[in-house]
Scaffold this motif. Sequence first.
Motif, mmCIF file in Angstrom:
data_model
loop_
_atom_site.group_PDB
_atom_site.id
_atom_site.type_symbol
_atom_site.label_atom_id
_atom_site.label_comp_id
_atom_site.label_asym_id
_atom_site.label_seq_id
_atom_site.Cartn_x
_atom_site.Cartn_y
_atom_site.Cartn_z
ATOM 1 N N LEU A 69 0.843 -1.192 0.000
ATOM 2 C CA LEU A 69 0.000 0.000 0.000
ATOM 3 C C LEU A 69 0.878 1.242 0.000
ATOM 4 C CD1 LEU A 69 -2.827 -0.979 2.503
ATOM 5 C CD2 LEU A 69 -2.947 -0.837 0.007
ATOM 6 N N GLY A 70 0.422 2.261 -0.672
ATOM 7 C CA GLY A 70 1.160 3.507 -0.778
ATOM 8 C C GLY A 70 0.742 4.234 -2.039
ATOM 9 N N VAL A 71 1.332 5.369 -2.270
ATOM 10 C CA VAL A 71 1.013 6.173 -3.441
ATOM 11 C C VAL A 71 1.971 5.798 -4.571
ATOM 12 C CG1 VAL A 71 0.895 8.527 -4.350
ATOM 13 C CG2 VAL A 71 0.181 8.063 -1.994
ATOM 14 N N VAL A 72 1.405 5.476 -5.718
ATOM 15 C CA VAL A 72 2.222 5.167 -6.897
ATOM 16 C C VAL A 72 2.700 6.501 -7.464
ATOM 17 C CG1 VAL A 72 2.219 4.168 -9.205
ATOM 18 C CG2 VAL A 72 0.939 3.058 -7.373
ATOM 19 N N THR A 73 3.997 6.736 -7.394
ATOM 20 C CA THR A 73 4.534 8.020 -7.860
ATOM 21 C C THR A 73 5.011 7.970 -9.295
ATOM 22 O OG1 THR A 73 6.717 7.482 -6.981
ATOM 23 C CG2 THR A 73 5.221 8.725 -5.536
ATOM 24 N N MET A 74 5.464 6.792 -9.738
ATOM 25 C CA MET A 74 5.959 6.692 -11.109
ATOM 26 C C MET A 74 5.823 5.255 -11.607
ATOM 27 S SD MET A 74 9.519 8.138 -12.712
ATOM 28 C CE MET A 74 10.626 7.023 -11.888
ATOM 29 N N LEU A 128 6.799 -3.945 -15.710
ATOM 30 C CA LEU A 128 6.689 -2.587 -15.165
ATOM 31 C C LEU A 128 7.666 -2.384 -14.020
ATOM 32 C CD1 LEU A 128 2.814 -2.072 -14.836
ATOM 33 C CD2 LEU A 128 4.325 -1.015 -16.503
ATOM 34 N N SER A 129 8.167 -1.165 -13.927
ATOM 35 C CA SER A 129 8.906 -0.715 -12.759
ATOM 36 C C SER A 129 8.024 0.330 -12.084
ATOM 37 C CB SER A 129 10.236 -0.094 -13.170
ATOM 38 O OG SER A 129 10.833 0.538 -12.061
ATOM 39 N N VAL A 130 7.656 0.081 -10.840
ATOM 40 C CA VAL A 130 6.704 0.930 -10.119
ATOM 41 C C VAL A 130 7.397 1.542 -8.911
ATOM 42 C CG1 VAL A 130 4.476 0.974 -8.939
ATOM 43 C CG2 VAL A 130 4.833 -0.607 -10.835
ATOM 44 N N GLN A 131 7.297 2.854 -8.772
ATOM 45 C CA GLN A 131 7.820 3.550 -7.597
ATOM 46 C C GLN A 131 6.652 3.821 -6.646
ATOM 47 O OE1 GLN A 131 11.065 4.263 -6.947
ATOM 48 N NE2 GLN A 131 11.629 3.263 -8.865
ATOM 49 N N ILE A 132 6.794 3.367 -5.391
ATOM 50 C CA ILE A 132 5.745 3.508 -4.371
ATOM 51 C C ILE A 132 6.273 4.385 -3.241
ATOM 52 C CG2 ILE A 132 4.361 2.270 -2.653
ATOM 53 C CD1 ILE A 132 3.454 1.448 -5.267
ATOM 54 N N GLN A 133 5.474 5.362 -2.850
ATOM 55 C CA GLN A 133 5.778 6.174 -1.664
ATOM 56 C C GLN A 133 4.879 5.669 -0.545
ATOM 57 O OE1 GLN A 133 8.102 8.872 -1.268
ATOM 58 N NE2 GLN A 133 7.597 8.411 0.851
ATOM 59 N N GLN A 134 5.477 4.962 0.403
ATOM 60 C CA GLN A 134 4.708 4.414 1.516
ATOM 61 C C GLN A 134 4.595 5.443 2.627
ATOM 62 O OE1 GLN A 134 7.126 0.656 1.576
ATOM 63 N NE2 GLN A 134 5.084 -0.218 1.908
ATOM 64 N N SER A 135 3.538 5.343 3.388
ATOM 65 C CA SER A 135 3.282 6.269 4.480
ATOM 66 C C SER A 135 4.417 6.220 5.492
ATOM 67 C CB SER A 135 1.957 5.898 5.156
ATOM 68 O OG SER A 135 1.697 6.759 6.229
ATOM 69 N N GLY A 136 4.972 7.379 5.814
ATOM 70 C CA GLY A 136 6.036 7.487 6.800
ATOM 71 C C GLY A 136 7.430 7.229 6.260
ATOM 72 N N ALA A 137 7.555 6.803 5.029
ATOM 73 C CA ALA A 137 8.874 6.526 4.444
ATOM 74 C C ALA A 137 9.421 7.788 3.793
ATOM 75 C CB ALA A 137 8.778 5.406 3.422
ATOM 76 N N SER A 138 10.720 7.967 3.896
ATOM 77 C CA SER A 138 11.335 9.154 3.299
ATOM 78 C C SER A 138 11.726 8.921 1.846
ATOM 79 C CB SER A 138 12.561 9.577 4.110
ATOM 80 O OG SER A 138 13.503 8.528 4.121
#
Length: 114
Positions: A33-38, A47-57
């Motif tokens: 779970l997280g926001v797909v940024t790219m 596919l190469s997927v970049q995920i921004q997870q909650s609380g991660a820098s």
Amino acid sequence: MIVETRELFFTNSALKKALAWYQKAPKQTDLPLGVVTMVTPTPDGGLSVQIQQSGASRTREVLFTPGRTLALLLLFCRRQKVPIPRDAGKEIEAADDGLILIVRGETPTTAPPP
């Protein structure tokens, strides 16, 4: 024989929406779970997927194989009510800003009786 070929082009924004549906699929463990940024298509159809997870820098990269990417696209098509024949052949090709799903179906033909 009649052969039907369809090409479905999935833009980058459509791929992000497909990944959002996939994140909510029950029992999937490939995509946290997280926001797909790219989203970046790979040359082999994955596919190469970049995920921004909650609380991660930092973002986290998740790689999808072509087989897993095909499952992702088919789930998205089902949710969007895009008909894809089950018995048709399916291939994925990378494009500039997305992926192309190629669907090939064959229908046998008959002649009238003599």
